[in-house]
Design a protein around this motif. Structure first.
Motif, PDB file in Angstrom:
ATOM      1  N   LYS A  70      26.220   0.642  10.018  1.00 15.31           N
ATOM      2  CA  LYS A  70      25.602   1.355  11.143  1.00 15.31           C
ATOM      3  C   LYS A  70      24.352   0.654  11.669  1.00 15.31           C
ATOM      4  O   LYS A  70      23.485   1.289  12.266  1.00 15.31           O
ATOM      5  CB  LYS A  70      25.235   2.788  10.712  1.00 15.31           C
ATOM      6  N   ALA A  71      24.235  -0.643  11.388  1.00 15.42           N
ATOM      7  CA  ALA A  71      23.086  -1.382  11.914  1.00 15.42           C
ATOM      8  C   ALA A  71      23.575  -2.435  12.899  1.00 15.42           C
ATOM      9  O   ALA A  71      24.696  -2.934  12.787  1.00 15.42           O
ATOM     10  CB  ALA A  71      22.328  -2.038  10.779  1.00 15.42           C
ATOM     11  N   THR A  72      22.746  -2.760  13.884  1.00 18.99           N
ATOM     12  CA  THR A  72      23.117  -3.779  14.868  1.00 18.99           C
ATOM     13  C   THR A  72      22.600  -5.137  14.393  1.00 18.99           C
ATOM     14  O   THR A  72      21.708  -5.190  13.534  1.00 18.99           O
ATOM     15  CB  THR A  72      22.482  -3.468  16.233  1.00 18.99           C
TER      16      THR A  72
ATOM     17  N   THR B 256      29.059  -9.359   4.773  1.00 17.10           N
ATOM     18  CA  THR B 256      29.094  -8.006   5.327  1.00 17.10           C
ATOM     19  C   THR B 256      27.675  -7.468   5.424  1.00 17.10           C
ATOM     20  O   THR B 256      26.748  -8.033   4.842  1.00 17.10           O
ATOM     21  CB  THR B 256      29.995  -7.080   4.482  1.00 17.10           C
ATOM     22  N   PHE B 257      27.507  -6.396   6.172  1.00 15.81           N
ATOM     23  CA  PHE B 257      26.175  -5.807   6.326  1.00 15.81           C
ATOM     24  C   PHE B 257      26.337  -4.296   6.474  1.00 15.81           C
ATOM     25  O   PHE B 257      27.447  -3.779   6.480  1.00 15.81           O
ATOM     26  CB  PHE B 257      25.468  -6.433   7.548  1.00 15.81           C
ATOM     27  N   PHE B 258      25.201  -3.594   6.576  1.00 19.88           N
ATOM     28  CA  PHE B 258      25.266  -2.140   6.751  1.00 19.88           C
ATOM     29  C   PHE B 258      26.026  -1.833   8.048  1.00 19.88           C
ATOM     30  O   PHE B 258      25.653  -2.320   9.114  1.00 19.88           O
ATOM     31  CB  PHE B 258      23.865  -1.541   6.827  1.00 19.88           C
TER      32      PHE B 258
ATOM     33  N   LEU C 295      26.964  -1.967  16.875  1.00 17.41           N
ATOM     34  CA  LEU C 295      26.934  -1.687  15.438  1.00 17.41           C
ATOM     35  C   LEU C 295      27.818  -2.688  14.692  1.00 17.41           C
ATOM     36  O   LEU C 295      28.882  -3.072  15.174  1.00 17.41           O
ATOM     37  CB  LEU C 295      27.426  -0.266  15.152  1.00 17.41           C
TER      38      LEU C 295
ATOM     39  N   GLU D 244      18.852  -5.279  14.656  1.00 19.84           N
ATOM     40  CA  GLU D 244      18.171  -4.526  13.576  1.00 19.84           C
ATOM     41  C   GLU D 244      18.260  -5.276  12.251  1.00 19.84           C
ATOM     42  O   GLU D 244      17.324  -5.263  11.454  1.00 19.84           O
ATOM     43  CB  GLU D 244      18.802  -3.137  13.438  1.00 19.84           C
TER      44      GLU D 244
END
Lengths: 323, 373
Positions: free
Chosen positions: A98-100, A94-96, A134, A103
């Motif tokens: 709201k980041a693409t 998983t990742f943040f 996103l 990014e």
């Protein structure tokens, strides 16, 4: 003249590794090594100890006993050195939100202090269509591809992929396989865990089947089948009565299970004896065939059951009645 | 080795995510301003009904009979006026300093020999301290003048000029309006709520989704990760602070002082509550428990530490509880700087806040684990 001695050390060497949680032996004394450029799969149902083992190799978990060297480092004590040289996709990457993906790649580049060409990485993991979406809006497959791209940011020589395709649809799985094959073609050493037999067979050079924290079989698919398979056997579609008849009138070992009479063949001529007895019985019999164990059969035998798409054992193995 | 490049990178990715999340932005910046507008509008009328007036009676006798203690009779008369609430000040205190330290603008000093002068018909002056710009100043002067007149009439001597006179002394401290308290209070609210809730949530969620584990596989350190969050919330707090001050001044004509002294509070506050949030998120097992514990820690502070109402307006036992809350010292410090100009008090608050912040920050770093054993 100087004599140069080149010592080749395997990227991964694991000896008698143990990890115990209370009464549960998550990893129970496993030993194996992975050679440079090899794709090595840890295969097994959920709870077999695959993730614990791979996380110990990544330096995410501390081992209780045994020895682990990854690229010459102790993963737990020298994690900060090791992590600069390996790429990892943890289970359920998983990742943040709201980041693409683009990014994310730039972020990891900054963290690792390396210059990266995001376009090239995005192309490499087949993510060109969604690099500016996103993370929260990406599909499962696209998320995993983002993880693969991040695992590559630091140009690692060794990759750990923990269940890289779990929960993905068949198309997304094949796309991820394509990316992993690309890594293999570049000569990267890869350790992956999976509970999909086809994934292990498609991607890996060698497989270790894990169950209850132990390695129950290790080698190439052929080697495992050779070691743990039952060899050639004759299968006849027929009734239990026919099975009994053949058993009584030959010296062959007969297994009967749900309409299939299975006869291990020590030599080819055994098949002839079995068929002659069947014919003599005057009973009805259908299709006949000879077959060998596949990796699936060996896996079912070794882990005592089949696993579903989530890695759970769905039914316990029954070897049929021995006559 | 702490890397500024990594902190900046983590700051960028976190900040961008925060700004893309309209919900967080609303609670971080807009909500506190809305609270100022709502509370400011509700209580924009006047300050409290009775005015606190500090009284120092320097005429302590001895008197041969109680009837000769005119000073006490004078104070009793002031008390019965109902417009002022007298707060006695020991005669050994330096009265001007005392007023400043207690952030008070109104006071009365009754000089030594007051009773004797009155009884012997000699001129004597009561000194009234006040800030001419404050609305209370006139009320206090008027009340004192009324009591003086009453006493002078009792000692009526047509040939003598008035025995008791009044001198006025100007003090710099201002009588505060509700909105003056409200702005530091809500800045404190903003310092508490955004970093605290956000970090409780993030640190428990990242633990659950194993994002921390993932980050541990990069060169980013725990300290750098927390530092970037602290910097983000300091930035957010300063923005929120500027918005609230502008609204306070332009909408409600708040009297607040902006000095360099505010800076340490605006930095330490978000640092304290980011760390506390992270600590709560880290020690709890799952996001649900983290949310509950986070609320248990946050809500008493939100209401008792002087956010919406001045602490002095609360019952004593609540004031005692309030003093146990870290936010109390931040809000008191902000009040001391912005409203009272009481820098000695602010230093004490700053020391307390610094100690708590350093302790919580180090505890959060220590308890917080990227990896599992």
């Amino acid at each position: 003249m100087t004599l140069r001695v080149v010592l080749t050390v395997d990227p991964i060497e694991v000896t008698s590794l143990k990890k115990i949680y209370g009464d549960i032996k998550a990893v129970d004394g496993i030993t194996f090594s992975v050679s440079k450029g090899e794709v090595f799969a840890l295969l097994g149902p959920n709870g077999a100890g695959k993730t614990t083992a791979i996380e110990i190799m990544e330096g995410l978990r501390k081992r209780d006993q045994g020895n682990v060297k990854v690229l010459g480092f102790d993963p737990w004590k020298e994690g900060h050195k090791l992590h600069k040289k390996i790429g990892v996709i943890p289970q359920d990457f998983t990742f943040f939100e709201k980041a693409t993906p683009r990014e994310a790649i730039l972020y990891y580049s900054d963290l690792f202090g390396v210059k990266t060409n995001p376009d090239q990485l995005i192309k490499e993991v087949l993510l060109e269509d969604s690099d500016k979406v996103l993370f929260e809006n990406l599909s499962g497959g696209q998320k995993q591809k983002t993880g693969l791209a991040l695992a590559l940011v630091n140009s690692p020589e060794l990759l750990f992929l923990d269940e890289p395709t779990t929960g993905l649809d068949p198309n997304a799985r094949r796309a991820i396989w394509e990316v992993i094959r690309g890594f293999k073609a570049q000569g990267k050493t890869i350790v992956l865990t999976t509970h999909y037999l086809d994934e292990a067979q498609q991607l890996s050079d060698r497989v270790a089947i894990m169950n209850h924290g132990q390695i129950v079989a290790i080698g190439t698919a052929d080697e495992i089948i050779e070691q743990h398979g039952s060899g050639e056997r004759l299968e006849i579609q027929g009734t239990e009565e026919l099975a009994n008849y053949i058993g009584e009138n030959t010296e062959l070992v007969i297994n009967y299970n749900e309409g299939i009479i299975s006869i291990p063949l020590k030599q080819k001529i055994d098949a002839l004896a079995a068929l002659a007895a069947a014919e003599q019985s005057k009973l009805d019999w259908g299709e006949i065939r000879t077959r060998r164990d596949s990796l699936d059969d060996v896996f079912v035998k070794l882990v005592s059951g089949m696993v579903d798409e989530h890695g759970e054992i769905i039914f316990e193995n029954s070897n049929g009645s021995n006559i | 080795m702490v890397s500024l490049r990594r902190i900046a990178s983590d700051f960028r990715v976190f900040g961008r995510g925060y700004l893309r999340n309209k919900f967080g932005l609303f609670f971080g910046l807009i909500f506190p301003v809305m609270l100022i507008l709502i509370f400011g509008a509700i209580f924009s009328g006047n300050s409290s009904g009775t005015i606190n007036v500090y009284v120092q009676n320097q005429d302590i006798g001895p008197f041969s009979t109680p009837q000769m203690d005119i000073a006490t009779a004078f104070i009793n008369a002031l008390n019965s006026s109902g417009t002022v609430l007298l707060v006695p000040v020991n005669d050994t205190e330096n009265f001007s300093n005392y007023l400043a330290e207690h952030s008070a603008s109104d006071g009365i000093v009754i000089p030594q020999g007051f009773s004797e002068s009155y009884l012997t018909g000699q001129q004597v002056n009561v000194t009234v301290y006040g800030n001419p710009t404050a609305s209370t100043s006139g009320i206090v002067s008027g009340t004192v003048y009324g009591v003086i007149t009453q006493f002078n009439l009792k000692y009526y001597n047509p040939n003598a000029s008035s025995i008791i006179g009044m001198t006025s002394t100007t003090v710099n401290t201002e009588q505060t309006k509700y909105v003056d308290f409200l702005i530091p209070g809500l800045i404190g609210f903003s310092i508490l709520v955004s970093p605290m809730f956000s970090l409780v949530n993030i640190s428990s969620e990242y633990k659950k989704t194993k994002l921390f584990k993932q980050l541990s596989l990069t060169p980013l350190t725990k300290m750098e990760w927390l530092a970037s969050k602290v910097i983000w919330y300091v930035t957010l707090t300063v923005s929120s602070f500027l918005l609230m001050v502008l609204v306070g001044i332009f909408v409600f004509d708040a009297h607040i002082t902006l000095t360099i002294w505010l800076i340490p509070f605006l930095i330490l506050g978000p640092m304290l509550f980011s760390s506390l949030g992270m600590l709560v998120g880290t020690v709890t097992k799952n996001p649900e428990t983290a949310g509950i514990i986070g609320n248990i820690v946050t809500f008493p502070m939100m209401f008792l530490a002087g956010t919406f109402f001045p602490i002095s307006s609360m019952p004593q036992y609540l004031q005692n509880i309030a003093q146990l809350l870290p936010l109390y010292y931040i809000i008191e410090g902000l009040n001391n700087v912005m409203v009272y100009g009481n820098y000695n008090g602010a230093i004490v608050d700053l020391v307390v806040v610094t100690i708590i912040t350093v302790f919580i920050f180090l505890a959060a770093i220590r308890v917080f684990k990227w990896r599992e054993d």
